[in-house]
Write an enzyme that holds these catalytic residues in place. Sequence first.
Site, mmCIF file in Angstrom:
data_model
loop_
_atom_site.group_PDB
_atom_site.id
_atom_site.type_symbol
_atom_site.label_atom_id
_atom_site.label_comp_id
_atom_site.label_asym_id
_atom_site.label_seq_id
_atom_site.Cartn_x
_atom_site.Cartn_y
_atom_site.Cartn_z
ATOM 1 N NE ARG A 51 -3.684 0.243 2.300
ATOM 2 C CZ ARG A 51 -4.862 0.344 1.681
ATOM 3 N NH1 ARG A 51 -5.367 -0.716 1.061
ATOM 4 N NH2 ARG A 51 -5.517 1.482 1.651
ATOM 5 C CE LYS A 157 2.018 -20.036 9.182
ATOM 6 N NZ LYS A 157 2.040 -19.370 10.482
ATOM 7 C CG ASP A 186 2.722 -25.429 6.479
ATOM 8 O OD1 ASP A 186 3.857 -25.199 6.950
ATOM 9 O OD2 ASP A 186 1.777 -25.832 7.176
ATOM 10 C CG HIS A 187 7.955 -22.179 6.627
ATOM 11 N ND1 HIS A 187 7.005 -21.534 7.380
ATOM 12 C CD2 HIS A 187 8.946 -22.529 7.490
ATOM 13 C CE1 HIS A 187 7.400 -21.488 8.634
ATOM 14 N NE2 HIS A 187 8.564 -22.084 8.743
ATOM 15 C CE LYS A 191 11.002 -25.425 9.131
ATOM 16 N NZ LYS A 191 12.233 -24.628 9.073
ATOM 17 C CD GLU A 225 7.184 -20.224 17.415
ATOM 18 O OE1 GLU A 225 7.846 -19.495 16.668
ATOM 19 O OE2 GLU A 225 5.942 -20.213 17.455
ATOM 20 C CG HIS A 249 3.619 -24.460 10.734
ATOM 21 N ND1 HIS A 249 3.719 -24.284 9.373
ATOM 22 C CD2 HIS A 249 3.925 -23.252 11.283
ATOM 23 C CE1 HIS A 249 4.069 -23.036 9.113
ATOM 24 N NE2 HIS A 249 4.193 -22.391 10.249
ATOM 25 C CE LYS A 335 4.642 -16.862 18.128
ATOM 26 N NZ LYS A 335 5.697 -16.879 17.102
#
Length: 488
Positions: A51, A157, A186-187, A191, A225, A249, A335
């Site tokens: 933007r 995602k 979805d990374h 992997k 994480e 994931h 988290k």
Amino acid sequence: MSTATSELSPHVLVLFGATGDLAARKLFPGLYRLAAAGRLPEHFEVIGSGRHAPDSVDDFRAEVRAALDEFVGDYDEDVAKGLLDRIGFVASSADDGSALREAVEQAEDRLLSAGGCLLGDVRRLFYLSVPPGAVEGMARMLDREDLTARARLVAEKPFGTDLASARQLHDVLCEVFDESQIFRIDHFLGKEAVQNILALRFANGLFEPAWDRHSIESVQIDVPEKLTVEGRGSFYEGTGCLRDMVTTHLCQLLGFVALEDPHAFRESALRAAKAAAFAAVRPLDPGRVVFGQYDGYRDEPDVADDSDVETFVAIEAWIDNDRWRGVPFYLRTGKALAEGRRTITVRFHDPRHRWLKPADGGEPPPNELVIELADQPRIAIDVRAKRPGPDMALVEGVFRLDLVGDVPDADPLEAYERLLLDVMRGDRTLFISSGEVDRLWEICQPVLDRRPPTEPYEVGSWGPEAALALPTGGWRLGNHPPDRELTR
């Protein structure tokens, strides 16, 4: 270093959200590494979009260079300059894409002139690194501007925010694009360590015969994480941990662990095998789901003072098929936890030969196969062995397997590098089908309809107390003594 390959068609890559975090951390570094390895098309241009435009193209290129400095580090200046010279920026929005259309057409004209190819040979790649609520508007803008021909669309995602919105999004995307043009990324699936799950299972007679309810007691998929939401409060307030991590994931990891033999590593075979596994997953019981929120989350920027958004989820899931009936799958992520790991733990049944006892007289810990999905994937297998001496007493031993090591001619790719390359190749094997998205929302929707209470937990802990007791025998991570951990 080579910076191009003639194997790929000329490409115009348009990265929406080009000044955002994902572009800086993953997308531009990924493009650089592909260029350095000679994997990008011989003729391509990159258009960043959003933007709000930087003051000039040079300012935007300086931002990209800063990202390379931070996330690539020691890079080849000639390769970096060759990439930066092909990068521009054009402002666009869901309401106005006219400048973007003009920029794409001009880039195509330059590629035609440089490559001596036909217009039909030039591919467009649109990467939507935008919030879920913006995807529909951007897709309709591309349609209005007549930019969908020869295009592939990459969608990040989460794919919608619940079952109804996911279905609405699917309908909109399929009005604008053919399903074969849509790459839901979805990374985790890019992997090397995740793909190694398939090799581990189906290429080794040691594991596949024991990969079922007769040998396995439970499975844990654990992705804690250490990081907090780190300035992403606005995103998390609108998404939460379940939508951000579990419906994507963690469920995809469950699919790789649980699927039947796909018989081939190609799109149709792998998608069919995952679809069959997901079809057998029982919709989640909200009574066996724990939500948590770390202390201090409400102090984050853009977070409501009374927010009940979950930053932690622990789940018990069941798969009702012949292979897995009666085997619980435990999924945990969050988290601000004690460690940052990606660990799959397969816990085996105790053979119950009671005449074999541990040397300390206590109950022996379970046999477990532990798969670390780190950049350098590793496996450990807990076993029991005889303690040296005159008595038949048991002690613990650990097999540690290095899955990578020094493999001659190895050519590993970081997840986003692999997936960006696959999009340019048109290979959707490691991307998510619309049917998978729909089924995973069906599985998770009961938890959205009857949300568990959000329980507080301390930063640096393993989450709420209720989650610690969810698996019978406890979690592998956080419960076992340090000398049993794979990192030792």
